[in-house]
Design a protein around this motif. Sequence first.
Motif, PDB file in Angstrom:
ATOM      1  N   ASN A 232      75.254 -24.386  39.419  1.00 31.98           N
ATOM      2  CA  ASN A 232      74.757 -23.889  37.976  1.00 31.98           C
ATOM      3  C   ASN A 232      73.677 -22.892  38.433  1.00 31.98           C
ATOM      4  OD1 ASN A 232      72.575 -24.195  35.826  1.00 31.98           O
ATOM      5  ND2 ASN A 232      74.090 -25.307  34.894  1.00 31.98           N
ATOM      6  N   ARG A 233      73.943 -21.721  37.814  1.00 31.94           N
ATOM      7  CA  ARG A 233      73.010 -20.550  38.150  1.00 31.94           C
ATOM      8  C   ARG A 233      71.568 -20.842  37.926  1.00 31.94           C
ATOM      9  NH1 ARG A 233      73.367 -15.320  39.643  1.00 31.94           N
ATOM     10  NH2 ARG A 233      75.923 -15.375  39.631  1.00 31.94           N
ATOM     11  N   ARG A 234      71.373 -21.107  36.459  1.00 31.80           N
ATOM     12  CA  ARG A 234      70.038 -21.356  35.988  1.00 31.80           C
ATOM     13  C   ARG A 234      69.316 -22.330  36.706  1.00 31.80           C
ATOM     14  NH1 ARG A 234      70.085 -23.398  30.699  1.00 31.80           N
ATOM     15  NH2 ARG A 234      67.835 -22.819  30.563  1.00 31.80           N
ATOM     16  N   LYS A 235      70.005 -23.462  37.293  1.00 33.37           N
ATOM     17  CA  LYS A 235      69.348 -24.516  38.148  1.00 33.37           C
ATOM     18  C   LYS A 235      68.911 -24.008  39.308  1.00 33.37           C
ATOM     19  CE  LYS A 235      71.399 -28.240  35.388  1.00 33.37           C
ATOM     20  NZ  LYS A 235      72.040 -29.443  35.236  1.00 33.37           N
ATOM     21  N   ILE A 236      69.941 -23.226  39.957  1.00 34.83           N
ATOM     22  CA  ILE A 236      69.584 -22.794  41.240  1.00 34.83           C
ATOM     23  C   ILE A 236      68.485 -21.945  41.233  1.00 34.83           C
ATOM     24  CG2 ILE A 236      70.609 -21.467  43.234  1.00 34.83           C
ATOM     25  CD1 ILE A 236      73.213 -22.569  42.575  1.00 34.83           C
ATOM     26  N   GLU A 237      68.584 -20.920  40.185  1.00 39.16           N
ATOM     27  CA  GLU A 237      67.355 -19.944  40.229  1.00 39.16           C
ATOM     28  C   GLU A 237      66.009 -20.780  39.710  1.00 39.16           C
ATOM     29  OE1 GLU A 237      69.879 -15.920  38.757  1.00 39.16           O
ATOM     30  OE2 GLU A 237      68.978 -17.237  37.231  1.00 39.16           O
ATOM     31  N   ALA A 238      66.138 -21.775  38.944  1.00 35.66           N
ATOM     32  CA  ALA A 238      65.106 -22.472  38.643  1.00 35.66           C
ATOM     33  C   ALA A 238      64.338 -23.114  39.957  1.00 35.66           C
ATOM     34  CB  ALA A 238      65.285 -23.822  37.808  1.00 35.66           C
ATOM     35  N   ALA A 239      65.032 -23.769  40.985  1.00 31.30           N
ATOM     36  CA  ALA A 239      64.299 -24.112  42.165  1.00 31.30           C
ATOM     37  C   ALA A 239      63.910 -23.113  42.749  1.00 31.30           C
ATOM     38  CB  ALA A 239      65.780 -24.753  43.120  1.00 31.30           C
ATOM     39  N   VAL A 240      64.223 -21.692  42.907  1.00 30.87           N
ATOM     40  CA  VAL A 240      63.466 -20.787  43.431  1.00 30.87           C
ATOM     41  C   VAL A 240      62.089 -20.392  42.673  1.00 30.87           C
ATOM     42  CG1 VAL A 240      63.607 -18.316  44.355  1.00 30.87           C
ATOM     43  CG2 VAL A 240      65.835 -19.888  44.434  1.00 30.87           C
ATOM     44  N   THR A 241      62.528 -20.182  41.579  1.00 27.73           N
ATOM     45  CA  THR A 241      61.331 -19.951  40.645  1.00 27.73           C
ATOM     46  C   THR A 241      60.243 -21.165  40.868  1.00 27.73           C
ATOM     47  OG1 THR A 241      62.494 -18.867  38.881  1.00 27.73           O
ATOM     48  CG2 THR A 241      60.525 -19.735  38.205  1.00 27.73           C
ATOM     49  N   ASN A 242      60.825 -22.406  40.935  1.00 28.99           N
ATOM     50  CA  ASN A 242      59.690 -23.466  41.306  1.00 28.99           C
ATOM     51  C   ASN A 242      58.937 -23.468  42.496  1.00 28.99           C
ATOM     52  OD1 ASN A 242      59.960 -24.069  38.307  1.00 28.99           O
ATOM     53  ND2 ASN A 242      61.560 -25.774  38.669  1.00 28.99           N
ATOM     54  N   ALA A 243      59.706 -23.042  43.358  1.00 28.30           N
ATOM     55  CA  ALA A 243      59.136 -23.076  44.825  1.00 28.30           C
ATOM     56  C   ALA A 243      57.955 -21.866  44.753  1.00 28.30           C
ATOM     57  CB  ALA A 243      60.201 -22.573  45.807  1.00 28.30           C
ATOM     58  N   ARG A 244      58.312 -20.846  44.285  1.00 31.00           N
ATOM     59  CA  ARG A 244      57.234 -19.931  43.952  1.00 31.00           C
ATOM     60  C   ARG A 244      56.058 -20.178  43.282  1.00 31.00           C
ATOM     61  NH1 ARG A 244      61.780 -15.136  42.894  1.00 31.00           N
ATOM     62  NH2 ARG A 244      62.646 -14.897  45.182  1.00 31.00           N
ATOM     63  N   ALA A 245      56.167 -20.888  42.128  1.00 33.05           N
ATOM     64  CA  ALA A 245      55.089 -21.445  41.279  1.00 33.05           C
ATOM     65  C   ALA A 245      54.268 -22.607  42.098  1.00 33.05           C
ATOM     66  CB  ALA A 245      55.886 -21.936  39.982  1.00 33.05           C
ATOM     67  N   THR A 246      55.143 -23.299  42.837  1.00 33.83           N
ATOM     68  CA  THR A 246      54.277 -24.330  43.561  1.00 33.83           C
ATOM     69  C   THR A 246      53.490 -23.635  44.740  1.00 33.83           C
ATOM     70  OG1 THR A 246      56.189 -25.820  43.364  1.00 33.83           O
ATOM     71  CG2 THR A 246      54.839 -26.279  45.250  1.00 33.83           C
ATOM     72  N   ARG A 247      54.067 -22.505  45.239  1.00 35.53           N
ATOM     73  CA  ARG A 247      53.128 -21.964  46.270  1.00 35.53           C
ATOM     74  C   ARG A 247      51.989 -21.308  45.796  1.00 35.53           C
ATOM     75  NH1 ARG A 247      56.320 -17.277  49.436  1.00 35.53           N
ATOM     76  NH2 ARG A 247      56.171 -16.408  47.672  1.00 35.53           N
ATOM     77  N   ALA A 248      52.067 -20.612  44.482  1.00 29.56           N
ATOM     78  CA  ALA A 248      50.930 -20.155  43.648  1.00 29.56           C
ATOM     79  C   ALA A 248      49.755 -21.228  43.339  1.00 29.56           C
ATOM     80  CB  ALA A 248      51.534 -19.393  42.647  1.00 29.56           C
TER      81      ALA A 248
END
Length: 203
Positions: free
Chosen positions: A99-115
């Motif tokens: 699921n594109r939205r869910k896969i992209e969410a995993a990447v987005t949330n990794a970046r937010a976690t790092r921040a």
Amino acid sequence: MSAELIVGEDGRVRPVWAAHDPLLRDYYDHEWGAPVTDERGLYERLCLEAFQSGLSWATILRKRPAFRRAFAGFDVDRVARFGPADVERLLTDASIVRNRRKIEAAVTNARATRALRDRGGLPRLVWSFLPPAGPRPASMAEIPTRSPQSEALARALRAEGFVFVGPTTMYAMMQAIGMVDDRLEGADGLIEAPGEPGDAAFC
């Protein structure tokens, strides 16, 4: 005893949802409700809860090893560096939920976690919404699907750039990581803390 509880062959009392499927039974016995307080463990749970949306939790558990391979063991720094080519690669991986939205969410949330690291990190933010302890539910009907704390946590995460973190999804995560105890009254508790890296210290 409540009709919503079943005594297993091992003598342990479990809710119906965790009584029959060996994978769900093991998850209930060893993991569901165990405190998760490390960054990678919480990030993994965020991802898995998002992927579960619209699917059964048993499906996600069966695919968890594949998710871990696909998302670099849920290493936040590695996933945060994923780009469009990685998303396209994962969309061809039949072993996960494509699921594109869910896969992209995993990447987005990794970046937010790092921040978040320079402001206390994801564990500090998530656990700041720990609700007061209450009585264990007597029936499944008493278990809510969201709470004031899960609504507040969802708002706080969205403000930090996280996605796929609605209040219902966050309540499910709060149950899984030990922030709320929704084991039915009369059901057995955890047998032991999870043994996999990120399991207890890892959802």
